[in-house]
Structures are given as C-alpha cells and as structure tokens.
Write an enzyme that holds these catalytic residues in place. Structure first.
Site, PDB file in Angstrom:
ATOM      1  N   GLU A 153      82.841 106.719  -3.285  1.00  0.00           N
ATOM      2  CA  GLU A 153      84.267 106.966  -3.537  1.00  0.00           C
ATOM      3  C   GLU A 153      84.437 108.409  -3.985  1.00  0.00           C
ATOM      4  O   GLU A 153      83.795 108.848  -4.930  1.00  0.00           O
ATOM      5  CB  GLU A 153      84.830 105.993  -4.568  1.00  0.00           C
ATOM      6  CG  GLU A 153      86.277 106.244  -4.975  1.00  0.00           C
ATOM      7  CD  GLU A 153      87.279 106.286  -3.809  1.00  0.00           C
ATOM      8  OE1 GLU A 153      87.396 105.304  -3.074  1.00  0.00           O
ATOM      9  OE2 GLU A 153      87.938 107.351  -3.644  1.00  0.00           O
ATOM     10  N   THR A 172      93.890 103.353  -2.940  1.00  0.00           N
ATOM     11  CA  THR A 172      95.338 103.551  -2.913  1.00  0.00           C
ATOM     12  C   THR A 172      96.010 102.517  -3.801  1.00  0.00           C
ATOM     13  O   THR A 172      96.884 102.825  -4.606  1.00  0.00           O
ATOM     14  CB  THR A 172      95.849 103.375  -1.457  1.00  0.00           C
ATOM     15  OG1 THR A 172      95.161 104.303  -0.626  1.00  0.00           O
ATOM     16  CG2 THR A 172      97.346 103.587  -1.366  1.00  0.00           C
ATOM     17  N   CYS A 173      95.589 101.268  -3.637  1.00  0.00           N
ATOM     18  CA  CYS A 173      96.261 100.141  -4.285  1.00  0.00           C
ATOM     19  C   CYS A 173      96.355 100.317  -5.802  1.00  0.00           C
ATOM     20  O   CYS A 173      97.439 100.267  -6.379  1.00  0.00           O
ATOM     21  CB  CYS A 173      95.500  98.866  -3.936  1.00  0.00           C
ATOM     22  SG  CYS A 173      96.120  97.408  -4.750  1.00  0.00           S
ATOM     23  N   HIS A 206     110.878  69.753 -12.327  1.00  0.00           N
ATOM     24  CA  HIS A 206     112.293  70.056 -12.517  1.00  0.00           C
ATOM     25  C   HIS A 206     112.528  70.565 -13.931  1.00  0.00           C
ATOM     26  O   HIS A 206     111.982  69.986 -14.877  1.00  0.00           O
ATOM     27  CB  HIS A 206     113.144  68.805 -12.281  1.00  0.00           C
ATOM     28  CG  HIS A 206     114.595  69.041 -12.577  1.00  0.00           C
ATOM     29  ND1 HIS A 206     115.404  69.729 -11.701  1.00  0.00           N
ATOM     30  CD2 HIS A 206     115.346  68.744 -13.663  1.00  0.00           C
ATOM     31  CE1 HIS A 206     116.621  69.815 -12.220  1.00  0.00           C
ATOM     32  NE2 HIS A 206     116.614  69.225 -13.419  1.00  0.00           N
TER      33      HIS A 206
END
Ligand code: FAD
Ligand code: NAI
Length: 463
Positions: A34, A42-43, A442
C-alpha cells in the site's frame, strides 16, 4: 532482503485488505502493498467512511435546526462549527484505518509500504525491492473520471476527495453528475447551507435505480432544496476572480449558457486505477472499458495474477470488493470461494436513504420476464409516522409464476438497513409469500417490507 510469499496483494482497500486477512486466516503467507500512508483504501480514507461521517453530522445539524420543533423540542441558535465537524470526521477515519493496521498485525499480514509494480508473474517491485510470491492479487481500486474542460484543483474544482475537505460552506456548489457521490455530497453541503445545483447528462438521476424510485427520490431532494438541471452537460469550467464560470449546454445540443459557482464537484463516475502497475509489460489484458479482464474466478489472462474490486468489472462498491477478496483468498487456499452477483445490495445514504437489490422493473421488462409488483408507502407505517419520516415506499418485484423475489427497492428511512432482510431472502431463493408470512416486529419500519410482500398478492393489510 526479499522474501517469498504465497500471496502479495497490491492495494489495501476493502478488496485488498480483506483478501489479505482471509488468506492469512487460511494459513497462507501474505503481504499487502500500500502506497498511501494509511491502510483502508479509498473507502476508509476518502470514500465510504468520511462521507458517511459528514452525512451523519450534517443530518444532525439539519435536524436540530429544522426537524425537532415538530417533536416539541425547541433548540435555539443552532450554529455550525465546521472545523469541529471536519475534525470529528478525521477522528472517525483515523480509528478505522488504525483498525486495519491492528488486523494486519493480528493476522500476521506484512504491510509492504510503497508503490507496487508487477515485474512478471511471481514478482512484485515495491519501490525498488523485488518480492517474490506464488500469487499476485491486484486490488488497486479506482479514481475519479476526468472531464475535458474541467480541471480539478481539489480546492475550487473538486472531486469527492476535495468535497470532503472543504473548510467553508460554499455559497453555490455546482455538482456535475447526479449519481451517488453527487447526491450524497450535494446533500451534505445543502444541509450545511449551500445552494446546490446538480447538472446531469441524462434526463433522470442515478441511472442504476428503478425509474419509479428515482423519480420519487428526485422529488424529495428537490423539496430539500437541491436544484436539478437534467439533460445538460458542462463543457468548460473557468476559474474567475469570484469563483468558477461554467459553460452548460443541453445534452442534445443547443444554446450554451453560463452558470456561476464558487465550488464545482466533478462526480461523473470512477475508473479503474492501474497506472504504473506494469500491466502491459506483464501482459495482463484489459476489457473494452479499461478494467482488468478476469474470468469468473478473478484470474487474469496471466497465470498467477488475479484482480478484484473496483479495478475489475461490476459495481464499484466496497462490499462487492470485500466479498471478491474473501472468495479469491479461499480459492487460493484450495477452497471454493464464490460471489453471487445477482444479490449485491446498493445504498444511497441521503435522507431518506435509497436501497436496492436485484433487478429493476426496467431490467425485468427488457429481459422479457413476467413479474408482479407489491408496493407499500411509509406514510402507512406506524413507526415511520412516530419518527416523522413518512417519505418513500417499499417496492418488491417477484416472478409472476413462481413468486420468487427478483428485485427489492426501498426509498425511505433507514432503507440501507432494511434492504438486508431482502438480500438475505433473495440469497435463500425466497418468494414474496415467504417474506409476507415471516413475523415482523411491531412497530418497526420492516413492517413496510412485509406489507409490500403482501401487496404482491394484493392483500396488504394497512392500506
Ligand atoms: P480502493 O478502496 O480504491 O483501494 C485501492 C488501494 O490501492 C488504495 O489505497 C491505493 O492507494 C492502493 N494502490 C493503488 N495502486 C497501488 C500501487 N501500485 N501500489 C500500492 N498501492 C496501490 N462504496 C460502498 O459500498 N458504500 C459507500 O458508502 C461508498 N461510499 C463512497 C464514497 C465516496 C466519496 C467514494 C469515492 C467511493 C465510495 N464507495 C462506496 C466506493 C468504494 O470506496 C469502493 O468501491 C471501494 O473502495 C473499492 O475497493 P478496492 O479495494 O477495490 O479499492
Ligand atoms: P455514478 O456512476 O454513480 O454517477 C455518475 C453520474 O454522472 C451519472 O448519473 C451519469 O449519467 C452522469 N454523467 C456522466 N457524464 C456526465 C457529464 N459529462 N455531465 C453530466 N453528468 C454526467 O458515479 P459517481 O457518483 O461519481 O460515483 C462513482 C462510484 O462510486 C459509484 O458508481 C458508486 O459505485 C461508488 N459510490 C458508492 C456510494 C454508495 O454506495 N453509497 C457512495 C459514493 C460512491
């Protein structure tokens, strides 16, 4: 001194770092090259994570300024501290990228710091030192696509990278491209007070979305103050003393006009980043769109060289890159890794969010597949009403004969989280009936998903 590895991954974005970790978990000796000073690609550095940090902060600001009085919560004198907001974003990014460094140490992945260049199959040059390996994985990602006549300086004419770093709210931000970046970052700066105009070549926004969803989405964004110029193109952006003068022409030809902006965001797509990788010398073939050509198992045409993520075909999404990284690592370790490209969710993190998985109505029509549609609006969902977030709807598409789910599209609160249920259902080959008969808590937003599934068979209960 050089060392021999089982796998050298070039690029430590979500594709590369995940591939490296998974390969190491499976007992392979792994290095990852790297060139950036931090891991995560990028992320983590200039993409998903900083943009979501600013989306969250700007949403909170907007909510405090405009959304709370309806709830009986009175907040006065809401002010923006942009420097603090940007500092917080940097802290979020810092924690994430350090997390990857920790994971590399934990899994014994060697970080080769520098720029990788493929010398030949089995050999990677990192800043002058040659490292040998059985397998090379290219995970070098992508970069912003340039536009002739629009020269990026990352100050006044910016890509997403510069748009994430602005130190003042622009008076008028013009965004070129109504895609995911344009709408997410356009929303950030709109909420913080900028006038935002989005110029899009096509007659619609986000071309990959189901058209009905995109139309409703545009209407909601327009209510939030985003201005749209569809069917238009920018042919020049010239810096002036006061800002930028943009030449805008109708996409189909016609008279040009000038638009003034103080910041321009160029966001017309991204292209694979393969510069200086030595692909030509190594004989690695590209496809017609300059992406690295791979087979179904991520192998390039050169034995021992593989590629994943944004550098190859498919949606440019972090989770797609990650899943490819895992599948390839497993294959290199002798297992059977696989990615199901029919079930890759995508999310636009605006408010409301937009999420999709599977096919759009237009794609089903074009493929001649007979389908059924079930829709349910959040306006009829109790939880959405309680939240005060009733914009949008759930739209499900299922096979007319078998009822198998073919596509799911959600415009609404937390759509990016809601879509996971449908991705899982589709991964298991579920029918709309299966989703409809699953008990949903719910009151929850997910009940809108259940109701849309019931609506496929014309039996929604709450509308
Ligand atoms: P990248 O993340 O681009 O990583 C590639 C790495 O390789 C980089 O660190 C680069 O420095 C390194 N590299 C390149 N060449 C060399 C070399 N020769 N030697 C050494 N290192 C090299 N996707 C989502 O799924 N969700 C989102 O919310 C999202 N938001 C985004 C927001 C923005 C503003 C942008 C720009 C993108 C966003 N994306 C999002 C897309 C996502 O970032 C990419 O799909 C993803 O990062 C691709 O991963 P990758 O591993 O293929 O490449
Ligand atoms: P995009 O492909 O999403 O959108 C680009 C837009 O620009 C399209 O609508 C296109 O029609 C338009 N366009 C192209 N040329 C043009 C021109 N000359 N003038 C005006 N409009 C033009 O690309 P974007 O937004 O740059 O993002 C790149 C990629 O990054 C996305 O494809 C996505 O995969 C990824 N991304 C994902 C995010 C997420 O998952 N939430 C967030 C941000 C980026």
């Amino acid at each position: 001194m050089t060392q021999t590895y089982d796998v050298i991954v070039i690029g430590a974005g979500p594709g590369g770092y995940v591939c490296a970790i998974r390969a190491a978990q499976l007992g392979l000796k792994v290095a990852c090259v790297e060139k950036r000073v931090t891991l995560g690609g990028t992320c983590l550095n200039v993409g998903c994570i900083p943009s979501k940090a600013l989306l969250q902060s700007s949403e909170d600001f907007d909510h405090a300024a405009h959304g709370l009085s309806d709830h009986g919560v009175i907040v006065e004198n809401v002010r923006l501290d942009l420097a603090r907001m940007q500092a917080r974003k940097a802290e979020v990014v810092g924690a994430n990228v350090k997390g990857v460094e920790f994971l590399f140490r934990k899994n014994k992945v060697t970080w080769l710091k520098g720029t990788g260049r493929i010398v030949a199959a089995g050999q990677v040059d990192v800043d002058g030192t040659i490292h040998t390996t059985k397998h090379i994985v290219i995970a070098t990602g992508s970069e912003s696509t340039p536009l002739p006549g629009v020269t990026v300086d990352e100050k006044r004419i910016v890509t997403s990278t510069g748009a994430l770093e602005l130190d003042a709210v622009p008076k008028h931000l013009v965004v070129i491209g109504a895609g995911v970046i344009g709408l997410e970052l356009g929303s950030v700066w709109r909420r913080l007070g900028a006038e935002v105009t989005v110029i899009e070549f096509l007659p619609r926004i986000v071309p990959t979305l189901d058209t009905e969803v995109a139309t409703a989405f545009q209407r909601i964004l327009a209510k939030q103050g985003l201005k749209f110029r569809l069917g238009a193109k920018v042919t020049a952006a010239v810096p002036t003393e006061t800002g930028i003068a943009l030449t805008v022409e109708p996409a189909k030809g016609g008279a040009a006009e000038t638009l003034e902006a103080d910041v321009v965001l160029l966001a017309i797509g991204r292209r694979p980043f393969i510069e200086g990788l030595g692909l030509e010398a190594a004989g690695v073939a590209l496809d017609e769109r300059h992406r690295i050509r791979t087979d179904a198992h991520f192998a390039t045409n050169v034995p021992g060289i593989y590629a994943i993520g944004d550098a190859i075909a498919g949606p440019m999404l972090a989770h797609k890159a990650e899943d490819e990284g895992v599948a390839l690592a497993e294959r290199l370790a002798g297992q059977a890794g696989h990615v199901n490209y029919d079930v890759i969710p995508s999310v636009v993190y605006t408010w409301p969010e937009v999420a999709a998985v599977g096919q759009t109505e237009e794609e089903l029509k074009a493929a001649g597949i007979a389908y059924k549609v079930g829709k349910f609006p959040f306006l009829a969902n109790g939880r959405a009403r309680a939240m005060g977030s009733t914009d949008g709807f759930v739209k499900l598409l299922s096979d007319k004969i078998t009822d198998r789910l073919l596509g799911a599209h959600i415009l609404g609160p937390d759509a990016g989280t809601l879509i996971a249920e449908l991705a899982l259902a589709m991964e298991f080959g579920a029918s709309a009936e299966d989703v409809a008969r699953t008990c949903h808590a719910h009151p929850s937003l997910n009940e809108a998903v259940k109701e849309a599934a019931l609506a496929v068979d014309g039996r929604a209960l709450h509308i």
